[in-house]
Design a protein around this motif. Sequence first.
Motif, mmCIF file in Angstrom:
data_model
loop_
_atom_site.group_PDB
_atom_site.id
_atom_site.type_symbol
_atom_site.label_atom_id
_atom_site.label_comp_id
_atom_site.label_asym_id
_atom_site.label_seq_id
_atom_site.Cartn_x
_atom_site.Cartn_y
_atom_site.Cartn_z
ATOM 1 N N ASP A 1 0.829 -1.172 -0.081
ATOM 2 C CA ASP A 1 0.062 0.110 0.049
ATOM 3 C C ASP A 1 0.731 1.268 0.003
ATOM 4 O O ASP A 1 1.789 1.351 0.673
ATOM 5 N N SER B 1 0.109 3.732 3.241
ATOM 6 C CA SER B 1 0.590 3.290 4.576
ATOM 7 C C SER B 1 2.068 2.821 4.305
ATOM 8 O O SER B 1 2.629 2.505 5.536
ATOM 9 N N ASN B 2 2.697 2.501 3.227
ATOM 10 C CA ASN B 2 4.052 2.005 3.182
ATOM 11 C C ASN B 2 4.239 0.845 3.946
ATOM 12 O O ASN B 2 5.013 0.339 4.644
ATOM 13 N N ARG B 3 3.065 -0.205 3.781
ATOM 14 C CA ARG B 3 3.118 -1.506 4.223
ATOM 15 C C ARG B 3 2.747 -2.424 3.262
ATOM 16 O O ARG B 3 2.034 -2.305 2.152
#
Length: 179
Positions: free
Chosen positions: A134, A137-139
Motif C-alpha cells: 500500500d 501506508s507504506n505497508r
Amino acid sequence: MRFSNFTFVLVILLSTGSLPAAAQTAATSPQSVAFLGLRLENDNEALEPTTAAERSRIDQIAAAFKACLDASGRYKVLLPSAEVASQIAAGQDPGSCHGCEIAYGKQIGGDLVAWMTVQKVSNLILNMNLYMGDVASNRMTFVHSVDIRGNTDESWMRSLNYLLDNYFFAAAGRAAATQ
C-alpha cells in the motif's frame, strides 16, 4: 408500491449484502496498481545462462498479470513512465532496495505498488513470487510464492494463474468481505 421480479430480487440482494462480486466491483472504483515489472533471478547464471525463451516468458507473464488484474475490475494497472523505468533499471532491484518500491509507486501514481520475481534454481525447480504494498501506508499487503515445476511457457502461465486465482484474488475477496 409494486415491484417487478427483478426489482424484488435486487432489493433482497442489496438488503442481505449478497450482491454478486461482479456487481459489487462495478459499484466501486478500481484501485490503481503501479506495476514495477517482473524480474528473473537465475541462481545458476554462470552455468545455465538466461535463455531467450526465459526473457520472452518474463514479458508474457508481466503482460498476463496486467491483463488479469485489469480484467478483474478491481484493479487498474499503471506502468512506469520511461523516466521511472530508467530509474528502476539504474537502481537496485525492487524488493532489494529498502523502500524504493513505495517511492516508485508514488511517482507512478498508484494506490498500490506491485512487483514480481521468478527464481530459477534449475530448469526443473523455479518459484514465482508476487509482492504488493500500500503506497499511502507504506505497508506490504500481499506476499506470496508458488513453486513451478518445469521451465516452459505453460508451467509459468499455470503458476501465474494459480497464484492469482488461489491466493491473490482469494485474499482480496476476503479483505473486501470484512470491510
